[in-house]
Design a protein around this motif. Structure first.
Motif, PDB file in Angstrom:
ATOM      1  N   VAL A 215       0.864  -1.182   0.000  1.00 16.94           N
ATOM      2  CA  VAL A 215       0.000   0.000   0.000  1.00 16.94           C
ATOM      3  C   VAL A 215       0.900   1.230   0.000  1.00 16.94           C
ATOM      4  CG1 VAL A 215      -1.759   1.297   1.266  1.00 16.94           C
ATOM      5  CG2 VAL A 215      -1.816  -1.216   1.263  1.00 16.94           C
ATOM      6  N   VAL A 216       0.676   2.127  -0.949  1.00 15.29           N
ATOM      7  CA  VAL A 216       1.473   3.348  -1.063  1.00 15.29           C
ATOM      8  C   VAL A 216       0.600   4.545  -0.730  1.00 15.29           C
ATOM      9  CG1 VAL A 216       2.764   4.869  -2.629  1.00 15.29           C
ATOM     10  CG2 VAL A 216       3.047   2.376  -2.766  1.00 15.29           C
ATOM     11  N   LEU A 217       1.107   5.412   0.137  1.00 12.76           N
ATOM     12  CA  LEU A 217       0.422   6.670   0.432  1.00 12.76           C
ATOM     13  C   LEU A 217       0.893   7.735  -0.531  1.00 12.76           C
ATOM     14  CD1 LEU A 217       0.648   6.829   4.343  1.00 12.76           C
ATOM     15  CD2 LEU A 217      -1.106   5.737   2.929  1.00 12.76           C
ATOM     16  N   GLY A 218      -0.055   8.434  -1.142  1.00 17.29           N
ATOM     17  CA  GLY A 218       0.302   9.518  -2.039  1.00 17.29           C
ATOM     18  C   GLY A 218       0.957  10.667  -1.292  1.00 17.29           C
ATOM     19  N   THR A 219       1.509  11.607  -2.050  1.00 18.53           N
ATOM     20  CA  THR A 219       2.253  12.715  -1.451  1.00 18.53           C
ATOM     21  C   THR A 219       1.867  14.036  -2.102  1.00 18.53           C
ATOM     22  OG1 THR A 219       4.467  13.566  -0.996  1.00 18.53           O
ATOM     23  CG2 THR A 219       4.162  12.419  -3.077  1.00 18.53           C
ATOM     24  N   SER A 220       2.020  15.107  -1.347  1.00 11.10           N
ATOM     25  CA  SER A 220       1.801  16.451  -1.899  1.00 11.10           C
ATOM     26  C   SER A 220       3.116  17.081  -2.345  1.00 11.10           C
ATOM     27  CB  SER A 220       1.142  17.347  -0.847  1.00 11.10           C
ATOM     28  OG  SER A 220       1.998  17.512   0.276  1.00 11.10           O
ATOM     29  N   SER A 294       6.034  11.735   5.875  1.00  8.91           N
ATOM     30  CA  SER A 294       4.750  12.405   6.097  1.00  8.91           C
ATOM     31  C   SER A 294       4.301  12.141   7.526  1.00  8.91           C
ATOM     32  CB  SER A 294       3.678  11.899   5.122  1.00  8.91           C
ATOM     33  OG  SER A 294       3.232  10.607   5.483  1.00  8.91           O
ATOM     34  N   THR A 295       3.349  12.939   7.975  1.00 14.04           N
ATOM     35  CA  THR A 295       2.809  12.741   9.318  1.00 14.04           C
ATOM     36  C   THR A 295       2.024  11.445   9.424  1.00 14.04           C
ATOM     37  OG1 THR A 295       0.897  14.081   8.696  1.00 14.04           O
ATOM     38  CG2 THR A 295       2.698  15.203   9.804  1.00 14.04           C
ATOM     39  N   ALA A 296       1.463  10.971   8.302  1.00  9.87           N
ATOM     40  CA  ALA A 296       0.682   9.735   8.335  1.00  9.87           C
ATOM     41  C   ALA A 296       1.541   8.545   8.714  1.00  9.87           C
ATOM     42  CB  ALA A 296       0.009   9.493   6.982  1.00  9.87           C
ATOM     43  N   VAL A 297       2.841   8.612   8.462  1.00 11.31           N
ATOM     44  CA  VAL A 297       3.738   7.526   8.843  1.00 11.31           C
ATOM     45  C   VAL A 297       3.682   7.296  10.353  1.00 11.31           C
ATOM     46  CG1 VAL A 297       6.166   6.873   9.032  1.00 11.31           C
ATOM     47  CG2 VAL A 297       5.293   7.776   6.880  1.00 11.31           C
ATOM     48  N   THR A 298       3.772   8.390  11.110  1.00  4.51           N
ATOM     49  CA  THR A 298       3.743   8.272  12.566  1.00  4.51           C
ATOM     50  C   THR A 298       2.427   7.692  13.061  1.00  4.51           C
ATOM     51  OG1 THR A 298       5.292  10.092  12.878  1.00  4.51           O
ATOM     52  CG2 THR A 298       3.834   9.574  14.722  1.00  4.51           C
ATOM     53  N   SER A 299       1.315   8.243  12.587  1.00  3.65           N
ATOM     54  CA  SER A 299       0.020   7.796  13.097  1.00  3.65           C
ATOM     55  C   SER A 299      -0.299   6.371  12.669  1.00  3.65           C
ATOM     56  CB  SER A 299      -1.083   8.761  12.630  1.00  3.65           C
ATOM     57  OG  SER A 299      -1.024   8.973  11.241  1.00  3.65           O
ATOM     58  N   LEU A 300       0.087   5.976  11.461  1.00  7.67           N
ATOM     59  CA  LEU A 300      -0.179   4.611  11.027  1.00  7.67           C
ATOM     60  C   LEU A 300       0.681   3.610  11.795  1.00  7.67           C
ATOM     61  CD1 LEU A 300      -0.675   4.975   7.178  1.00  7.67           C
ATOM     62  CD2 LEU A 300      -2.393   4.383   8.889  1.00  7.67           C
ATOM     63  N   VAL A 311       5.191  -0.270   8.512  1.00  7.44           N
ATOM     64  CA  VAL A 311       5.005   1.026   7.853  1.00  7.44           C
ATOM     65  C   VAL A 311       6.387   1.592   7.571  1.00  7.44           C
ATOM     66  CG1 VAL A 311       3.981   3.332   8.004  1.00  7.44           C
ATOM     67  CG2 VAL A 311       2.834   1.376   9.083  1.00  7.44           C
ATOM     68  N   GLU A 312       6.764   1.632   6.301  1.00  3.00           N
ATOM     69  CA  GLU A 312       8.110   2.016   5.908  1.00  3.00           C
ATOM     70  C   GLU A 312       8.112   3.419   5.298  1.00  3.00           C
ATOM     71  OE1 GLU A 312      10.052  -0.839   3.365  1.00  3.00           O
ATOM     72  OE2 GLU A 312       8.810  -2.477   4.137  1.00  3.00           O
ATOM     73  N   THR A 313       9.091   4.207   5.696  1.00  2.00           N
ATOM     74  CA  THR A 313       9.313   5.500   5.071  1.00  2.00           C
ATOM     75  C   THR A 313      10.375   5.352   3.994  1.00  2.00           C
ATOM     76  OG1 THR A 313       8.812   6.649   7.112  1.00  2.00           O
ATOM     77  CG2 THR A 313       9.925   7.921   5.427  1.00  2.00           C
TER      78      THR A 313
END
Length: 345
Positions: A215-220, A294-300, A311-313
């Motif tokens: 699963v990949v989180l998109g980025t701004s 991203s901040t979502a890394v921490t919360s996930l 959860v990998e950065t």
């Protein structure tokens, strides 16, 4: 790294137990964290969450929270184009402390307590500015404000620091706050409360998550001109060639870029809107999440570590950065790269 511990600090609970609050939210994360702040007891017995009108991700998040059933005493108002002005003495929760409208309201509405909830990386910048000199203006990173905007930012900073000194400022965050910064914030008189999404973790899953292993989180970062587009798409193409990938867009991604992602072999773009914290909290141990910083890394990591989900950065290579990405910004982003949440289950 984080010297704060989850939970509401002692000594201030009783004063707000009987109070009420209004929360003005302009992003899905702000809305979710406003709900968590009420659950944690920071917003009194009764709280209204007013989402900004015209933003589809907010509407989706509001609908998902309503389906789960908000905590007792919390009301999800209809979206509004205008920011509410709380009555004198009412607590006020906001996420975007750098908004000109919010800052002007601080100077005129005289709220009883001010509660700042997470708004991504900007939350850490706010803490850094609050601990600066008394007249340091509250302005966004990379902003080029005019003289009047600087005056407003300075006045808002003075008002917020005064609220901290009088015990009327709380910052509610799930982000990794460095120990020295946490101590400096508390030395100003502010209440710094960290949380681990206790309300969300207690809610049942309403629907299954994606089945793809990756699963990949998109980025701004692409749309903001901070990383080169072709490097980013080259990385995605490499991922798609190794197996099925589920792609969850960032709410600020360019529609043209998303269409291009969807044309990549092996990649399925899922409908965005609700925060990743809500959408992906049901992933299984055999799955993994990849994200640029991203901040979502921490919360996930907080939400998924107990489930065995990695959860990998993805570290941003030097050649990906554009000239617009200042060294200070890169350093800020690295804070969310490999932080250990300390959650063991």
């Amino acid at each position: 790294m984080n010297g704060s511990s989850p939970g509401v600090e002692d000594g201030r609970d009783h004063a707000r137990e009987q109070g009420s609050a209004v929360a003005w939210v302009e992003s899905p994360l702000q809305m979710l964290c406003a709900v968590e702040a009420h659950h944690a007891g920071l917003l009194g017995a009764h709280a209204r969450v007013v989402p900004r009108a015209g933003l589809r991700p907010l509407a989706v998040t509001r609908r998902e929270i309503a389906k789960l059933g908000p905590p007792a005493g919390l009301e999800l108002d209809e979206p509004s184009p205008e920011m509410p002005r709380p009555r004198r003495g009412t607590s006020w929760a906001v996420g975007d402390a750098f908004s000109g409208k919010v800052q002007a309201a601080w100077l005129t509405a005289l709220p009883g307590r001010i509660v700042i909830v997470d708004d991504g990386l900007a939350t850490i910048r706010l803490l850094e500015l609050l601990t600066g000199r008394f007249w340091t203006p509250l302005l966004r990173a990379r902003a080029t404000p005019g003289p009047l905007r600087k005056v407003l930012g300075s006045a808002a900073g003075i008002r917020l620091r005064a609220a901290a000194r009088s015990g009327r400022l709380s910052i509610f965050t799930a982000l990794p706050v460095p120990d020295d910064l946490a101590r400096a914030v508390r030395a100003r008189g502010a209440e710094l409360v960290t949380h681990d999404f206790a309300w969300l973790r207690s809610q049942p899953m309403r629907r299954p998550g994606p089945r793809e292993r990756t699963v990949v989180l998109g980025t701004s970062l692409v749309r903001n001109g901070l990383i080169h587009r072709e490097h980013y798409f080259g990385w995605l193409a490499g991922l798609g060639s190794t197996g099925p990938v589920a792609y969850f867009p960032h709410r600020r991604e360019d529609p043209g870029d998303l269409a291009r992602v969807g044309r990549q072999p092996g990649i399925t773009v899922y409908d965005g809107g609700a925060p990743a914290e809500m959408t992906l909290r049901g992933l299984e141990a055999e799955q993994r999440v990849l994200s640029l910083p991203s901040t979502a890394v921490t919360s996930l990591r907080v939400l998924l570590s107990a489930r065995g989900v990695v959860v990998e950065t993805v570290d941003v290579p030097d050649e990906w950065w554009t000239a617009q990405a200042a060294p200070s910004l890169r350093t800020h982003l690295s804070m969310f790269a490999h932080h250990d949440t300390g959650v063991t289950g």
